[in-house]
Design a protein around this motif. Structure first.
Motif, PDB file in Angstrom:
ATOM      1  N   LYS A   1      15.806   4.261 -10.894  1.00 53.28           N
ATOM      2  CA  LYS A   1      16.093   3.857  -9.522  1.00 53.28           C
ATOM      3  C   LYS A   1      14.787   3.423  -8.865  1.00 53.28           C
ATOM      4  O   LYS A   1      13.808   4.171  -8.846  1.00 53.28           O
ATOM      5  CB  LYS A   1      16.729   5.000  -8.730  1.00 53.28           C
ATOM      6  CG  LYS A   1      18.137   5.349  -9.184  1.00 53.28           C
ATOM      7  CD  LYS A   1      18.786   6.348  -8.257  1.00 53.28           C
ATOM      8  CE  LYS A   1      20.211   6.668  -8.699  1.00 53.28           C
ATOM      9  NZ  LYS A   1      21.069   5.464  -8.705  1.00 53.28           N
ATOM     10  N   LEU A   2      14.803   2.198  -8.346  1.00 53.22           N
ATOM     11  CA  LEU A   2      13.608   1.658  -7.701  1.00 53.22           C
ATOM     12  C   LEU A   2      13.997   0.569  -6.715  1.00 53.22           C
ATOM     13  O   LEU A   2      14.785  -0.318  -7.051  1.00 53.22           O
ATOM     14  CB  LEU A   2      12.649   1.068  -8.747  1.00 53.22           C
ATOM     15  CG  LEU A   2      11.465   0.243  -8.205  1.00 53.22           C
ATOM     16  CD1 LEU A   2      10.509   1.128  -7.413  1.00 53.22           C
ATOM     17  CD2 LEU A   2      10.741  -0.484  -9.329  1.00 53.22           C
ATOM     18  N   GLU A   3      13.445   0.662  -5.525  1.00 54.41           N
ATOM     19  CA  GLU A   3      13.536  -0.432  -4.555  1.00 54.41           C
ATOM     20  C   GLU A   3      12.116  -0.888  -4.279  1.00 54.41           C
ATOM     21  O   GLU A   3      11.371  -0.224  -3.566  1.00 54.41           O
ATOM     22  CB  GLU A   3      14.239   0.017  -3.272  1.00 54.41           C
ATOM     23  CG  GLU A   3      15.740   0.183  -3.435  1.00 54.41           C
ATOM     24  CD  GLU A   3      16.479   0.262  -2.112  1.00 54.41           C
ATOM     25  OE1 GLU A   3      15.833   0.012  -1.068  1.00 54.41           O
ATOM     26  OE2 GLU A   3      17.680   0.575  -2.124  1.00 54.41           O
ATOM     27  N   LEU A   4      11.764  -2.004  -4.888  1.00 55.55           N
ATOM     28  CA  LEU A   4      10.414  -2.546  -4.744  1.00 55.55           C
ATOM     29  C   LEU A   4      10.392  -3.488  -3.547  1.00 55.55           C
ATOM     30  O   LEU A   4      11.098  -4.494  -3.518  1.00 55.55           O
ATOM     31  CB  LEU A   4      10.015  -3.295  -6.019  1.00 55.55           C
ATOM     32  CG  LEU A   4       8.580  -3.815  -6.064  1.00 55.55           C
ATOM     33  CD1 LEU A   4       7.597  -2.650  -6.195  1.00 55.55           C
ATOM     34  CD2 LEU A   4       8.405  -4.789  -7.232  1.00 55.55           C
ATOM     35  N   SER A   5       9.568  -3.177  -2.558  1.00 51.00           N
ATOM     36  CA  SER A   5       9.474  -4.016  -1.361  1.00 51.00           C
ATOM     37  C   SER A   5       8.169  -4.809  -1.384  1.00 51.00           C
ATOM     38  O   SER A   5       7.167  -4.371  -1.956  1.00 51.00           O
ATOM     39  CB  SER A   5       9.550  -3.177  -0.085  1.00 51.00           C
ATOM     40  OG  SER A   5       8.466  -2.276  -0.019  1.00 51.00           O
ATOM     41  N   CYS A   6       8.208  -5.966  -0.760  1.00 51.88           N
ATOM     42  CA  CYS A   6       7.047  -6.855  -0.720  1.00 51.88           C
ATOM     43  C   CYS A   6       6.768  -7.256   0.725  1.00 51.88           C
ATOM     44  O   CYS A   6       7.697  -7.526   1.488  1.00 51.88           O
ATOM     45  CB  CYS A   6       7.325  -8.102  -1.567  1.00 51.88           C
ATOM     46  SG  CYS A   6       6.022  -9.356  -1.513  1.00 51.88           S
ATOM     47  N   ARG A   7       5.508  -7.304   1.099  1.00 58.15           N
ATOM     48  CA  ARG A   7       5.146  -7.766   2.443  1.00 58.15           C
ATOM     49  C   ARG A   7       3.965  -8.722   2.368  1.00 58.15           C
ATOM     50  O   ARG A   7       3.104  -8.611   1.497  1.00 58.15           O
ATOM     51  CB  ARG A   7       4.832  -6.594   3.374  1.00 58.15           C
ATOM     52  CG  ARG A   7       3.621  -5.772   3.010  1.00 58.15           C
ATOM     53  CD  ARG A   7       3.439  -4.610   3.990  1.00 58.15           C
ATOM     54  NE  ARG A   7       2.356  -3.729   3.635  1.00 58.15           N
ATOM     55  CZ  ARG A   7       1.084  -3.893   3.988  1.00 58.15           C
ATOM     56  NH1 ARG A   7       0.751  -4.953   4.733  1.00 58.15           N
ATOM     57  NH2 ARG A   7       0.144  -3.040   3.634  1.00 58.15           N
ATOM     58  N   GLN A   8       3.974  -9.660   3.272  1.00 62.57           N
ATOM     59  CA  GLN A   8       2.898 -10.647   3.338  1.00 62.57           C
ATOM     60  C   GLN A   8       1.633 -10.015   3.886  1.00 62.57           C
ATOM     61  O   GLN A   8       1.651  -9.282   4.866  1.00 62.57           O
ATOM     62  CB  GLN A   8       3.335 -11.803   4.238  1.00 62.57           C
ATOM     63  CG  GLN A   8       2.260 -12.845   4.493  1.00 62.57           C
ATOM     64  CD  GLN A   8       2.752 -13.929   5.424  1.00 62.57           C
ATOM     65  OE1 GLN A   8       3.882 -14.383   5.343  1.00 62.57           O
ATOM     66  NE2 GLN A   8       1.892 -14.353   6.340  1.00 62.57           N
ATOM     67  N   ASN A   9       0.508 -10.332   3.252  1.00 69.12           N
ATOM     68  CA  ASN A   9      -0.775  -9.840   3.725  1.00 69.12           C
ATOM     69  C   ASN A   9      -1.657 -10.978   4.221  1.00 69.12           C
ATOM     70  O   ASN A   9      -2.230 -10.913   5.297  1.00 69.12           O
ATOM     71  CB  ASN A   9      -1.491  -9.081   2.607  1.00 69.12           C
ATOM     72  CG  ASN A   9      -2.873  -8.626   3.003  1.00 69.12           C
ATOM     73  OD1 ASN A   9      -3.025  -7.879   3.956  1.00 69.12           O
ATOM     74  ND2 ASN A   9      -3.888  -9.092   2.295  1.00 69.12           N
ATOM     75  N   THR A  10      -1.733 -12.054   3.434  1.00 67.47           N
ATOM     76  CA  THR A  10      -2.571 -13.206   3.774  1.00 67.47           C
ATOM     77  C   THR A  10      -1.798 -14.487   3.487  1.00 67.47           C
ATOM     78  O   THR A  10      -1.126 -14.586   2.463  1.00 67.47           O
ATOM     79  CB  THR A  10      -3.864 -13.213   2.925  1.00 67.47           C
ATOM     80  OG1 THR A  10      -4.559 -11.990   3.113  1.00 67.47           O
ATOM     81  CG2 THR A  10      -4.762 -14.374   3.322  1.00 67.47           C
ATOM     82  N   LEU A  11      -1.889 -15.458   4.400  1.00 67.43           N
ATOM     83  CA  LEU A  11      -1.309 -16.774   4.137  1.00 67.43           C
ATOM     84  C   LEU A  11      -2.007 -17.816   4.999  1.00 67.43           C
ATOM     85  O   LEU A  11      -1.925 -17.773   6.225  1.00 67.43           O
ATOM     86  CB  LEU A  11       0.194 -16.786   4.410  1.00 67.43           C
ATOM     87  CG  LEU A  11       0.891 -18.143   4.150  1.00 67.43           C
ATOM     88  CD1 LEU A  11       0.680 -18.596   2.717  1.00 67.43           C
ATOM     89  CD2 LEU A  11       2.377 -18.056   4.474  1.00 67.43           C
ATOM     90  N   ASP A  12      -2.712 -18.717   4.349  1.00 68.05           N
ATOM     91  CA  ASP A  12      -3.270 -19.898   5.010  1.00 68.05           C
ATOM     92  C   ASP A  12      -3.238 -21.039   3.991  1.00 68.05           C
ATOM     93  O   ASP A  12      -2.582 -20.919   2.951  1.00 68.05           O
ATOM     94  CB  ASP A  12      -4.680 -19.637   5.560  1.00 68.05           C
ATOM     95  CG  ASP A  12      -5.626 -19.091   4.497  1.00 68.05           C
ATOM     96  OD1 ASP A  12      -5.526 -19.543   3.325  1.00 68.05           O
ATOM     97  OD2 ASP A  12      -6.476 -18.237   4.810  1.00 68.05           O
TER      98      ASP A  12
END
Length: 276
Positions: free
Chosen positions: A139-150
């Motif tokens: 069981k795993l819910e892998l979440s992703c979030r933005q850190n840098t974007l240019d």
């Protein structure tokens, strides 16, 4: 002159004078009443009732202000990101395993954009395969979030909890001009990072790690050659439990060091270039 004529003239004059006085009094009274009427008339006082058109316009203007502010913020964010946008998509390998990964859009070069997106997705897939994660059992819910974007670089951070006990962490940074991965050694020399971890001025990104003497003792139990090798390796090239991942935050470099599972699986270390 005849006394009767004089007396008649005087009487006539008195009548004319009296009439004039009466007329003046009546005129003054009429003017005063008119003024009273003007000041007390409801039409002379303008009030805006809650249901009036002008109030409705004002309230409509006020209620739309937050929406306009959000729109302006979104436009500003897109401008700061060079017109690029990053959305998150979720892939379900099973009822128990769900993986979130980023999808980049807005690049003028669609082929380069496809290359970046394929690289990001491949890193998530390789992580799951190398860990390894069994979609039928785990069981795993892998979440992703933005850190840098240019326009030059994209950075994302992944986190999750495997089977309710094992903390998952990794980070991914991509050079958008080349479409290739960026590694810790591209920002910080492995030798410098090794000496920093073994030094006295080590900073942890998380407070609980700072308060753990056990974690510090473990880090200092390794030698310089171990850390040089760790920080020289390319991430996503082998077992993620033995790799170091990094991201940047406010000019600082945050990188991970693997730990035994009993100590949390990893620790995040903050390197501040301006103080070095």
């Amino acid at each position: 002159m005849n006394n009767r004529v004089v007396a008649g003239a005087a009487a006539a004059a008195a009548v004319v004078l009296g009439g004039a006085l009466i007329f003046m009094r009546m005129t003054r009274k009429t003017d005063t009443d008119a003024m009273k009427s003007i000041h007390s008339s409801p039409a002379a006082v303008q009030t805006v009732q809650p249901g009036d058109e002008s109030d409705r316009e004002e309230r409509a203007e006020s209620s739309s202000a937050p929406e306009r502010a959000e729109g302006i913020a979104a436009e500003k964010s897109r401008a700061e990101q060079g017109g690029y946008e990053l959305s998150m998509q979720t892939e379900s390998l099973s009822d128990g395993v769900k993986l979130q990964y980023p999808v980049l859009s807005g690049m003028e070069d669609s082929a380069q954009q496809d290359k970046v997106n394929a690289l990001l997705k491949s890193h998530v897939d390789s992580f799951v395969k190398a860990y390894p994660i069994d979609a039928a059992k785990d069981k795993l819910e892998l979440s992703c979030r933005q850190n840098t974007l240019d326009r030059s670089r994209l950075g994302v951070i992944y986190s999750g909890l495997l089977n309710g006990k094992t903390k998952i962490f990794f980070a991914d940074t991509v050079d958008l001009k080349t479409g290739e991965s960026v590694y810790l050694k591209d920002f910080l020399q492995p030798e410098t990072a090794a000496e920093y971890v073994l030094g006295k001025d080590l900073l942890f990104e998380e407070k609980n790690a700072s308060e753990s003497g056990e974690i510090l003792n473990y880090l200092h139990s390794k030698d310089r050659s171990y850390y040089i090798s760790l920080f020289s390796k390319q991430a996503f090239s082998g077992d993620p439990k033995t790799e170091s991942f990094f991201y940047t935050m406010k000019g600082n470099i945050i990188f991970s060091v693997p730990l035994p599972e009993k100590l949390g699986g990893y620790v995040l270390i903050r390197f501040e270039p301006e103080t070095k």
